[in-house]
Design an enzyme around this catalytic site. Sequence first.
Site, PDB file in Angstrom:
ATOM      1  N   HIS A  17       0.842  -1.208   0.000  1.00 34.02           N
ATOM      2  CA  HIS A  17       0.000   0.000   0.000  1.00 34.02           C
ATOM      3  C   HIS A  17       0.878   1.259   0.000  1.00 34.02           C
ATOM      4  O   HIS A  17       0.585   2.229  -0.698  1.00 34.02           O
ATOM      5  CB  HIS A  17      -0.882   0.040   1.260  1.00 34.02           C
ATOM      6  CG  HIS A  17      -1.908  -1.041   1.350  1.00 34.02           C
ATOM      7  ND1 HIS A  17      -2.014  -1.893   2.427  1.00 34.02           N
ATOM      8  CD2 HIS A  17      -2.898  -1.419   0.498  1.00 34.02           C
ATOM      9  CE1 HIS A  17      -3.021  -2.731   2.237  1.00 34.02           C
ATOM     10  NE2 HIS A  17      -3.567  -2.471   1.079  1.00 34.02           N
ATOM     11  N   LYS A  41     -15.436  -7.277   5.739  1.00 30.33           N
ATOM     12  CA  LYS A  41     -14.291  -8.127   6.103  1.00 30.33           C
ATOM     13  C   LYS A  41     -14.211  -8.307   7.612  1.00 30.33           C
ATOM     14  O   LYS A  41     -14.582  -7.407   8.363  1.00 30.33           O
ATOM     15  CB  LYS A  41     -13.001  -7.501   5.586  1.00 30.33           C
ATOM     16  CG  LYS A  41     -12.947  -7.483   4.072  1.00 30.33           C
ATOM     17  CD  LYS A  41     -11.659  -6.931   3.560  1.00 30.33           C
ATOM     18  CE  LYS A  41     -11.638  -6.999   2.032  1.00 30.33           C
ATOM     19  NZ  LYS A  41     -10.394  -6.490   1.476  1.00 30.33           N
ATOM     20  N   ARG A  90      -2.545  -5.653  -8.848  1.00 33.85           N
ATOM     21  CA  ARG A  90      -1.335  -6.409  -8.539  1.00 33.85           C
ATOM     22  C   ARG A  90      -1.124  -7.548  -9.526  1.00 33.85           C
ATOM     23  O   ARG A  90      -0.019  -7.899  -9.874  1.00 33.85           O
ATOM     24  CB  ARG A  90      -1.420  -6.990  -7.125  1.00 33.85           C
ATOM     25  CG  ARG A  90      -1.364  -5.947  -6.039  1.00 33.85           C
ATOM     26  CD  ARG A  90      -1.886  -6.503  -4.746  1.00 33.85           C
ATOM     27  NE  ARG A  90      -3.280  -6.933  -4.909  1.00 33.85           N
ATOM     28  CZ  ARG A  90      -3.938  -7.646  -4.036  1.00 33.85           C
ATOM     29  NH1 ARG A  90      -3.352  -8.049  -2.937  1.00 33.85           N
ATOM     30  NH2 ARG A  90      -5.198  -7.973  -4.243  1.00 33.85           N
ATOM     31  N   SER A 128      -3.383  -7.763   2.845  1.00 31.98           N
ATOM     32  CA  SER A 128      -3.488  -7.625   4.307  1.00 31.98           C
ATOM     33  C   SER A 128      -3.871  -8.957   4.948  1.00 31.98           C
ATOM     34  O   SER A 128      -3.356  -9.307   6.010  1.00 31.98           O
ATOM     35  CB  SER A 128      -4.526  -6.561   4.653  1.00 31.98           C
ATOM     36  OG  SER A 128      -4.148  -5.341   4.083  1.00 31.98           O
TER      37      SER A 128
HETATM   38  N1  COA Z   1      -0.348  -3.938  -1.783  1.00 32.29           N
HETATM   39  C1  COA Z   1      -0.758  -4.786  -0.857  1.00 32.29           C
HETATM   40  N2  COA Z   1      -2.022  -5.193  -0.737  1.00 32.29           N
HETATM   41  C2  COA Z   1      -2.905  -4.683  -1.604  1.00 32.29           C
HETATM   42  C3  COA Z   1      -2.550  -3.785  -2.600  1.00 32.29           C
HETATM   43  C4  COA Z   1      -1.195  -3.408  -2.675  1.00 32.29           C
HETATM   44  N3  COA Z   1      -0.765  -2.561  -3.598  1.00 32.29           N
HETATM   45  N4  COA Z   1      -3.647  -3.479  -3.299  1.00 32.29           N
HETATM   46  C5  COA Z   1      -4.635  -4.163  -2.767  1.00 32.29           C
HETATM   47  N5  COA Z   1      -4.194  -4.885  -1.730  1.00 32.29           N
HETATM   48  C6  COA Z   1      -4.918  -5.823  -0.900  1.00 32.29           C
HETATM   49  C7  COA Z   1      -5.720  -5.181   0.170  1.00 32.29           C
HETATM   50  O1  COA Z   1      -4.986  -5.102   1.369  1.00 32.29           O
HETATM   51  C8  COA Z   1      -6.861  -6.134   0.292  1.00 32.29           C
HETATM   52  O2  COA Z   1      -6.401  -7.243   1.048  1.00 32.29           O
HETATM   53  P1  COA Z   1      -7.405  -8.107   1.916  1.00 32.29           P
HETATM   54  O3  COA Z   1      -8.494  -8.575   1.025  1.00 32.29           O
HETATM   55  O4  COA Z   1      -6.544  -9.185   2.386  1.00 32.29           O
HETATM   56  O5  COA Z   1      -7.914  -7.196   2.986  1.00 32.29           O
HETATM   57  C9  COA Z   1      -7.073  -6.606  -1.129  1.00 32.29           C
HETATM   58  O6  COA Z   1      -5.839  -6.468  -1.732  1.00 32.29           O
HETATM   59  C10 COA Z   1      -8.001  -5.738  -1.904  1.00 32.29           C
HETATM   60  O7  COA Z   1      -9.173  -5.775  -1.294  1.00 32.29           O
HETATM   61  P2  COA Z   1     -10.364  -4.888  -1.784  1.00 32.29           P
HETATM   62  O8  COA Z   1     -11.584  -5.427  -1.133  1.00 32.29           O
HETATM   63  O9  COA Z   1     -10.342  -4.686  -3.229  1.00 32.29           O
HETATM   64  O10 COA Z   1      -9.975  -3.473  -1.275  1.00 32.29           O
HETATM   65  P3  COA Z   1      -9.975  -2.916   0.093  1.00 32.29           P
HETATM   66  O11 COA Z   1     -10.529  -3.788   1.149  1.00 32.29           O
HETATM   67  O12 COA Z   1      -8.609  -2.425   0.279  1.00 32.29           O
HETATM   68  O13 COA Z   1     -11.010  -1.693  -0.159  1.00 32.29           O
HETATM   69  C11 COA Z   1     -13.051  -0.534  -0.716  1.00 32.29           C
HETATM   70  C12 COA Z   1     -12.300  -1.856  -0.734  1.00 32.29           C
HETATM   71  C13 COA Z   1     -13.158   0.015   0.691  1.00 32.29           C
HETATM   72  C14 COA Z   1     -12.328   0.472  -1.577  1.00 32.29           C
HETATM   73  C15 COA Z   1     -14.453  -0.801  -1.343  1.00 32.29           C
HETATM   74  O14 COA Z   1     -15.048  -1.864  -0.639  1.00 32.29           O
HETATM   75  C16 COA Z   1     -15.357   0.411  -1.297  1.00 32.29           C
HETATM   76  O15 COA Z   1     -15.270   1.272  -2.128  1.00 32.29           O
HETATM   77  N6  COA Z   1     -16.254   0.463  -0.288  1.00 32.29           N
HETATM   78  C17 COA Z   1     -17.188   1.566  -0.125  1.00 32.29           C
HETATM   79  C18 COA Z   1     -18.610   1.150  -0.506  1.00 32.29           C
HETATM   80  C19 COA Z   1     -18.853   1.374  -1.971  1.00 32.29           C
HETATM   81  O16 COA Z   1     -18.706   2.450  -2.506  1.00 32.29           O
HETATM   82  N7  COA Z   1     -19.272   0.296  -2.633  1.00 32.29           N
HETATM   83  C20 COA Z   1     -19.545   0.308  -4.043  1.00 32.29           C
HETATM   84  C21 COA Z   1     -18.309   0.019  -4.837  1.00 32.29           C
HETATM   85  S1  COA Z   1     -18.676  -0.093  -6.554  1.00 32.29           S
END
Ligand code: COA
Length: 174
Positions: A17, A41, A90, A128
């Site tokens: 991140h 989550k 990724r 994560s």
């Molecule tokens: N390095 C390390 N890990 C990374 C990464 C990077 N560059 N990029 C992504 N990841 C990981 C994240 O840590 C996460 O790991 P996890 O699943 O083990 O927790 C995973 O990859 C990505 O998960 P994701 O669910 O895509 O993203 P997020 O949990 O980080 O965030 C939100 C998701 C919060 C952005 C999304 O749920 C959201 O927008 N929520 C708001 C509600 C909304 O608007 N909904 C409608 C969307 S259309």
Amino acid sequence: MKKAIYPGTFDPITLGHIDMVQRAVKGCTHLIVGVAKSTPKNVWFSTEERVELVQDALKHLDNVEVKVFEGLLVDFAQKENAGFIIRGVRAFSDFEYELQMALMNRKLAPEIETMFLMPAEEYSYISSSRVREITALGGDIGRYVTPATLQALKDKLISRHETKDTPRRSAAGG
Ligand code: COA
């Protein structure tokens, strides 16, 4: 690119991140790291703990602000007057989910663009949940998180074990 949002759950923030944020700030005047408050989550860290770790990990960067958001991401972006959402891709497996999210966000708020960045290869396989899993199983994740996050993970593991090991009191108070 002016103001952008990099959203996530950050449970906890990893070097992947941080790498993304460092790449994103090169292209925008102000970056808001949006920490999602409500998430489906099963998180280890509270919102406050996640924010604190994100703030600590990004304190070396000037034009980065950390904020909590709840509800739709596009509503948060509009409220913050941010024109861009930054997401990391990724691996190919991320693509379909990210595409759906980007297209749905575009339908909800056509004026906001999603931009994809690729993290450094050495972080392309971290997440994560992988970091939490390896911590729970006693593996070394020191090369994937900051020292503060590493310590927080170790502390959290101990407190989770203590909570699990504490026998529940009966309704009668025994
Ligand atoms: N390095 C390390 N890990 C990374 C990464 C990077 N560059 N990029 C992504 N990841 C990981 C994240 O840590 C996460 O790991 P996890 O699943 O083990 O927790 C995973 O990859 C990505 O998960 P994701 O669910 O895509 O993203 P997020 O949990 O980080 O965030 C939100 C998701 C919060 C952005 C999304 O749920 C959201 O927008 N929520 C708001 C509600 C909304 O608007 N909904 C409608 C969307 S259309």
